[in-house]
Design an enzyme around this catalytic site. Structure first.
Site, PDB file in Angstrom:
ATOM      1  N   ASN A 196       0.858  -1.185   0.000  1.00 20.65           N
ATOM      2  CA  ASN A 196       0.000   0.000   0.000  1.00 20.65           C
ATOM      3  C   ASN A 196       0.897   1.239   0.000  1.00 20.65           C
ATOM      4  OD1 ASN A 196       0.772   0.584   2.711  1.00 20.65           O
ATOM      5  ND2 ASN A 196      -0.897  -0.670   3.507  1.00 20.65           N
ATOM      6  N   MET A 197       0.300   2.406  -0.050  1.00 20.19           N
ATOM      7  CA  MET A 197       1.081   3.631  -0.220  1.00 20.19           C
ATOM      8  C   MET A 197       2.013   3.899   0.965  1.00 20.19           C
ATOM      9  SD  MET A 197       1.502   5.710  -2.641  1.00 20.19           S
ATOM     10  CE  MET A 197       2.513   7.183  -2.867  1.00 20.19           C
ATOM     11  N   VAL A 198       1.543   3.597   2.166  1.00 13.93           N
ATOM     12  CA  VAL A 198       2.372   3.806   3.362  1.00 13.93           C
ATOM     13  C   VAL A 198       3.589   2.897   3.311  1.00 13.93           C
ATOM     14  CG1 VAL A 198       2.443   3.596   5.880  1.00 13.93           C
ATOM     15  CG2 VAL A 198       0.427   4.584   4.771  1.00 13.93           C
ATOM     16  N   GLU A 199       3.370   1.635   2.967  1.00 10.84           N
ATOM     17  CA  GLU A 199       4.472   0.666   2.882  1.00 10.84           C
ATOM     18  C   GLU A 199       5.442   1.028   1.757  1.00 10.84           C
ATOM     19  OE1 GLU A 199       1.693  -3.115   4.399  1.00 10.84           O
ATOM     20  OE2 GLU A 199       1.877  -2.615   2.266  1.00 10.84           O
ATOM     21  N   ASP A 265      -6.337  -7.898   1.649  1.00 12.56           N
ATOM     22  CA  ASP A 265      -6.452  -9.345   1.464  1.00 12.56           C
ATOM     23  C   ASP A 265      -7.299  -9.652   0.229  1.00 12.56           C
ATOM     24  OD1 ASP A 265      -5.066  -9.619   3.849  1.00 12.56           O
ATOM     25  OD2 ASP A 265      -6.879  -9.872   5.052  1.00 12.56           O
TER      26      ASP A 265
END
Length: 475
Positions: A196-199, A265
């Protein structure tokens, strides 16, 4: 799942990762505790759902895919509960049992559809024996797999994920990774990685615009030898960076975000499933985006079945205003029509084989208002109501035929045994049912009447029924 454009039933996907049990305590709140300034929840229901990698496996099973799941659990009651729920849904569990670790459990207390608190029960361990036990199970299952998903929640099961990906590559099995942490080198050589964007920004640094995401993403993909990188950006949509192709950008399909639990998921489950049949990352991401848009509108970890997924894609390919629409899109159109002074008529059924009796009934129903909505049972719903041999025609087939009936303005679908939920969502002005009913016995009548609507009972034309047509064809 006969309605799916993709033949998922012949596929076998292996899921490896951190499994957990999501437990929900539901209850009402009506007072403050005398012991502390906190709400008192009177727990009236307990619900257990698979979480983490187990939720990925569940999502695949709902699509009609053969699923094998490898994860680490404790020797405890929660492990037994988790396995029982998964096996009931058709997931094959190949758990590594630990004597020193509990099964990871997340307990959420819910009242009036609001999460009040979450309590986590977990310990992590990276041991050589555990890692080897996981690798042994993966190695034994790879020969029969069309794809493998590594679902990493940084709880220890995938401590040796680099070795597992290498094993997948040696077996010629594509690997899809839902990553975690600040070191993506451990996913070297994967087929597709989905942060995701944070990761993503934790690895490459802050990105100010789409161009920077693409530039840094391409560098990351090349550095670690991935065929594709998929960055999920929440309300900003998704970006697919595929080897040898231009970037593929999609806006989010979510209309209303109710709960993001399990959305990631769903994305990795659906895109892997679709990729095993189409071999096209863009197709897989498109379907995954639509599926994620569906599940974030549900409370808690939710899944989507092949019926609903195919219906959403079918509706999207049709007219933006009339014809086949998803329940969410139809809700918007009905509100606009009602603001315009139009009276909305609603009826529902299986409509497995459309016959003259149905057509005459539709004409009668349409005459009661300005716009006619027909809600159709999904294939799974028809099976529960009519038996395993029904429906004869799948959902998209039935909706396409109904769309061609001149008196019908909108066609949509529902997966429940009764149309109550969709009636409450759409709130039509007139609810119509055909047959020998009293108004009080018609599902949804109370809701429609409470909102100032009408409920009508119409007679079916004698001499026609789907059952008699099927019997005649078989004789």
């Amino acid at each position: 799942m006969t309605s799916s454009h993709f033949n998922f039933q012949n596929k076998h996907i292996l899921v490896v990762g951190d499994v957990m049990l999501d437990r929900y305590w539901h209850g009402g709140t009506s007072r403050i505790s005398p012991e502390a300034p906190v709400q008192v929840v009177n727990v009236s229901a307990v619900e257990d759902r698979p979480g983490g990698a187990a939720n990925v496996a569940l999502g695949l099973a709902k699509l009609g895919i053969k699923v094998s799941l490898v994860g680490v659990v404790g020797r405890d009651e929660n492990a037994a509960t988790l396995e029982e729920v998964l096996v009931r849904e058709g997931v094959e569990c190949h758990f590594v049992e630990s004597d020193s670790l509990p099964t990871i459990t997340k307990l959420r207390v819910i009242s009036r559809h609001q999460q009040l608190i979450r309590l986590d029960f977990e310990e992590c361990e990276d041991s050589l024996s555990q890692n080897q036990a996981v690798a042994d199970k993966v190695l034994s299952l790879l020969p029969d797999a069309n794809a493998v998903i590594y679902s990493d929640y940084a709880k220890g099961c995938l401590a040796d994920v680099k070795k597992l990906i290498s094993m997948s590559n040696e077996a010629g099995v594509p690997s899809f990774v839902d990553p975690k942490g600040d070191d993506f080198s451990i996913y070297q050589g994967a087929t597709l990685v989905k942060p995701n964007m944070v990761e993503f920004e934790a690895i490459v640094g802050k990105c100010t615009d789409l161009k920077e995401i693409e530039q840094k993403g391409l560098e990351l993909r090349e550095r670690f030898g991935w065929q594709s990188l998929l960055v999920t950006r929440g309300e900003d949509g998704l970006v697919l960076l595929e080897e040898g192709k231009n970037s593929f950008v999609l806006a989010t399909a979510a209309k209303e975000v109710f709960d993001v639990t399990g959305a990631g998921d769903t994305v990795v489950a659906v895109l892997t499933a679709v990729y095993t049949t189409s071999k096209r990352f863009s197709d897989a991401v498109d379907y995954a985006n639509q599926a994620a848009g569906y599940v974030v509108g549900k409370l808690g970890t939710a899944s989507i079945d092949a019926d609903t997924l195919e219906a959403i894609m079918f509706a999207r390919s049709h007219s933006a205003n009339f014809g086949v629409l998803s329940p969410e899109a139809l809700q918007e159109q009905i509100k606009l029509a009602q603001l315009n002074g139009e009276k909305i008529v609603f009826t529902n059924g299986c409509f497995d084989i459309l016959h003259p009796g149905h057509v005459a009934y539709m004409k009668q129903a349409k005459a009661l208002g300005d716009r006619l909505v027909v809600a159709v049972n999904t294939d799974a719903s028809v099976k529960r109501l009519k038996g395993e041999k029904r429906p004869v025609n799948d959902l998209t087939h039935r909706m396409a035929v109904l769309e061609g009936v001149g008196s019908i303005d909108w066609v949509t679908w529902f997966d429940e045994d009764t149309p109550l939920e969709i009636i409450q969502t759409l709130t039509p002005d007139v609810l119509v049912k055909g047959g020998d009913y009293t108004i009080e016995s018609i599902v949804g009548s109370e809701h429609v009447l409470e909102h100032g609507g009408e409920v009508k009972v119409l007679s079916f034309v004698d001499g026609y029924s789907t059952t008699s047509i099927i019997e005649k064809a078989n004789n």
